[in-house]
Design a protein around this motif. Structure first.
Motif, short mmCIF file in Angstrom:
data_model
loop_
_atom_site.label_atom_id
_atom_site.label_comp_id
_atom_site.label_asym_id
_atom_site.label_seq_id
_atom_site.Cartn_x
_atom_site.Cartn_y
_atom_site.Cartn_z
N MET A 219 0.82 -1.21 0.00
CA MET A 219 0.00 0.00 0.00
C MET A 219 0.86 1.26 0.00
N GLN A 220 2.02 1.21 0.65
CA GLN A 220 2.95 2.33 0.57
C GLN A 220 3.39 2.56 -0.88
N MET A 221 3.65 1.46 -1.58
CA MET A 221 4.03 1.57 -2.98
C MET A 221 2.88 2.09 -3.83
N ALA A 222 1.65 1.61 -3.55
CA ALA A 222 0.48 2.08 -4.30
C ALA A 222 0.30 3.58 -4.16
N ILE A 223 0.52 4.08 -2.94
CA ILE A 223 0.39 5.52 -2.70
C ILE A 223 1.48 6.28 -3.45
N ARG A 224 2.71 5.77 -3.41
CA ARG A 224 3.81 6.43 -4.14
C ARG A 224 3.55 6.44 -5.64
N ASN A 225 2.91 5.38 -6.13
CA ASN A 225 2.65 5.28 -7.58
C ASN A 225 1.44 6.09 -8.03
N GLY A 226 0.74 6.71 -7.06
CA GLY A 226 -0.39 7.55 -7.41
C GLY A 226 -1.68 6.80 -7.67
N TRP A 227 -1.76 5.55 -7.17
CA TRP A 227 -2.98 4.76 -7.39
C TRP A 227 -4.08 5.11 -6.40
N VAL A 228 -3.72 5.85 -5.36
CA VAL A 228 -4.69 6.23 -4.33
C VAL A 228 -4.93 7.73 -4.43
N THR A 229 -6.16 8.10 -4.72
CA THR A 229 -6.51 9.51 -4.95
C THR A 229 -7.78 9.88 -4.19
N ASP A 230 -8.11 11.18 -4.26
CA ASP A 230 -9.42 11.57 -3.76
C ASP A 230 -10.42 11.51 -4.91
N ARG A 231 -11.67 11.89 -4.67
CA ARG A 231 -12.72 11.75 -5.69
C ARG A 231 -12.46 12.67 -6.89
N ASP A 232 -11.60 13.69 -6.71
CA ASP A 232 -11.28 14.60 -7.80
C ASP A 232 -10.05 14.19 -8.58
N GLY A 233 -9.46 13.05 -8.18
CA GLY A 233 -8.29 12.55 -8.90
C GLY A 233 -6.96 13.05 -8.38
#
Length: 233
Positions: A18-32
């Motif tokens: 999940m740390q990697m997913a966040i660094r890769n930008g896969w986790v965003t808010d509803r506005d992207g």
């Protein structure tokens, strides 16, 4: 709760993943907008790979269980958990079925990660009615409804009579049975005690919550209104 821990608890992956997913930008808010690990964004506004997050702890799921699947993770073969997304198996706390349906019984099956809710549903004090559609090997004799409703019926190897149950005759070999308790293989054992044999069995309702419109093998996350139906509210 930190974003990394939240995502890991929901089963999306390990904390490292999940740390990697966040660094890769896969986790965003509803506005992207990309979120950081220390983001304090509301649960409903977080997106993982552009999809809303699964519900947090306290989720309740209704499945229309198909035949051939078992509820115990200790059993071999196909499990009801196989019909859910893989990440659901990794949730913390884990998902559990609320009661069980055997391999040859289909219909309404609940899952939750909320222990308090689970015990409320199965508690004898709640007396949540469960409705079963039954097909029998031989024609009904005609005295089954009175026997089941008597509150005096005893099952083999048990020392406590069954609570009264309601039987609605639908045909010579078909019926609808409503129970207010849940003993081991209760429906099959009740009819066996009358000299009959259940050939098909499906649970159609738990409380006022029905599987109508839900195809076999499909599931849905319950709203607060849906959950209230379980208790007849």
């Amino acid at each position: 709760m930190r974003l990394v821990k939240l995502l890991a608890n929901l089963g999306y992956g390990s904390r490292k993943e999940m740390q990697m997913a966040i660094r890769n930008g896969w986790v965003t808010d509803r506005d992207g907008n990309r979120l950081k690990a220390d983001a304090k964004t509301a649960h409903e506004d977080i997106r993982f790979d552009d999809e809303p997050l699964d519900p947090d702890q306290g989720v309740v799921i209704l499945m229309n269980k198909p035949l051939g699947y078992t509820c115990s993770t200790k059993d071999q073969g196909r499990l009801v958990y196989d019909l859910l997304p893989d990440r659901f198996r990794m949730r913390k706390p884990p998902l559990s079925t609320i009661g069980r349906l055997d391999k040859e019984t289909s219909g309404a099956l609940l899952f939750t990660d909320d222990g308090t809710f689970l015990h409320k549903v199965i508690s004898p004090k709640s007396e949540v009615p469960k409705v079963y559609e039954v097909t029998l090997d031989r024609p009904l004799k005609g005295d089954e409804a009175a026997l089941f409703a008597s509150g005096e019926m005893m099952l083999e190897s048990e020392d406590k009579p069954l609570k009264p149950a309601e039987l609605e005759v639908l045909g010579d070999t078909s019926a609808r049975l409503t129970l207010h308790e849940g003993r081991y293989h209760q429906v099959r054992r009740m009819f066996a005690a009358t000299g009959n044999h259940v050939t098909e069995l499906s649970r159609s309702r738990i409380g006022l919550l029905s599987v109508d419109g839900l195809e076999a093998g499909s599931w849905k996350i319950l709203s607060e209104e849906d959950k209230a139906l379980i208790f007849g509210v």
